[in-house]
Design a protein around this motif. Sequence first.
Motif, short mmCIF file in Angstrom:
data_model
loop_
_atom_site.label_atom_id
_atom_site.label_comp_id
_atom_site.label_asym_id
_atom_site.label_seq_id
_atom_site.Cartn_x
_atom_site.Cartn_y
_atom_site.Cartn_z
N ARG A 134 -8.34 -5.15 -1.02
CA ARG A 134 -8.01 -6.39 -0.33
C ARG A 134 -8.68 -7.61 -0.94
O ARG A 134 -8.02 -8.58 -1.32
N ASP A 135 -10.01 -7.57 -1.08
CA ASP A 135 -10.75 -8.76 -1.48
C ASP A 135 -10.75 -8.98 -2.99
O ASP A 135 -10.81 -10.13 -3.45
N VAL A 136 -10.73 -7.91 -3.76
CA VAL A 136 -10.81 -8.05 -5.22
C VAL A 136 -9.43 -8.13 -5.86
O VAL A 136 -9.11 -9.06 -6.59
N LEU A 137 -8.57 -7.15 -5.56
CA LEU A 137 -7.27 -7.08 -6.20
C LEU A 137 -6.17 -7.78 -5.41
O LEU A 137 -5.14 -8.15 -5.97
N GLY A 138 -6.34 -7.93 -4.11
CA GLY A 138 -5.32 -8.59 -3.29
C GLY A 138 -4.06 -7.76 -3.12
O GLY A 138 -2.99 -8.31 -2.85
N TYR A 139 -4.19 -6.44 -3.22
CA TYR A 139 -3.01 -5.57 -3.08
C TYR A 139 -2.62 -5.37 -1.62
O TYR A 139 -1.48 -5.00 -1.33
N VAL A 140 -3.54 -5.55 -0.70
CA VAL A 140 -3.26 -5.42 0.72
C VAL A 140 -3.91 -6.59 1.45
O VAL A 140 -4.83 -7.23 0.92
N ASP A 141 -3.43 -6.85 2.67
CA ASP A 141 -3.99 -7.93 3.47
C ASP A 141 -4.81 -7.43 4.65
O ASP A 141 -5.51 -8.23 5.30
N SER A 142 -4.75 -6.15 4.94
CA SER A 142 -5.43 -5.63 6.13
C SER A 142 -5.76 -4.16 5.95
O SER A 142 -5.27 -3.50 5.03
N ARG A 143 -6.58 -3.66 6.87
CA ARG A 143 -6.92 -2.23 6.87
C ARG A 143 -5.66 -1.38 7.08
O ARG A 143 -5.49 -0.33 6.45
N LYS A 144 -4.76 -1.83 7.95
CA LYS A 144 -3.53 -1.09 8.22
C LYS A 144 -2.69 -0.94 6.96
O LYS A 144 -2.17 0.15 6.67
#
Length: 246
Positions: free
Chosen positions: A44-54
């Motif tokens: 999430r924070d480094v690669l930006g592949y997801v926006d949330s835990r879900k």
Amino acid sequence: MTKHQKRLSVPESWPVERKTETFTVKADAGPHGEAGVPLLIVLRDVLGYVDSRKEARYALNQDSVLINGKAVSDEERPVGMFDILAFTERDEYYRVFPGQGGRLALTPIDADAAESKLGRIDNKQYVSGGDVQLTLHDGQTLLVDEDADYSPGDSIVVGNEDDEVVAHFEYEEGALVTAVDGAHAGEIGEIEEIQVTPGSAANNVIVEQDDGDGFETVEEYVVVIDENFTGDEGDEPEDVTGGDDE
């Protein structure tokens, strides 16, 4: 137990901003101890592949995210120094490498390089049956032949599929090293001198660099590497911070 960690108290190696939010995700038990960064932060924070835990959980359920050759389903699984991250659907591969200031960064590598990982030997002991057990920096243990010439401080490259040792780099003067902690974390050079300190104090290492600066640090802060481990693709490491926490 809480699944959150206060940002102000996370290890320096974690690539997160400390003053944007109060909490971030807490690392699960696993390799690398307290220095391990939760996989969710990387996604999430480094690669930006997801926006949330879900979203992270959904992505991991596809078995397309590998750490050291094995599919990962736990978004809190710790990721640490020299781990290999593979995103098979994207055909992207990264090595976790110590960046400037001690923060872990992702160095792009090719698919062949992603088939093995580097490990520093932290302990060597004899076990029943005549074998020798090596313990690596991330807690992994390997059995090797009794006559194998490995010593604590050396580094080895281990195949992800079969745990076979495919390369060995001795900790000695002239060896290429990177600092993984302290004021010089992320810097690379060759060992000029190993200063053995009498008693229980840590040995010091003097490292020379091409630019002539060089640095001195304690022995436990350096890891022997091969020149291929400084960035196989010649790209800059990813070290992007930020993001929400749910």
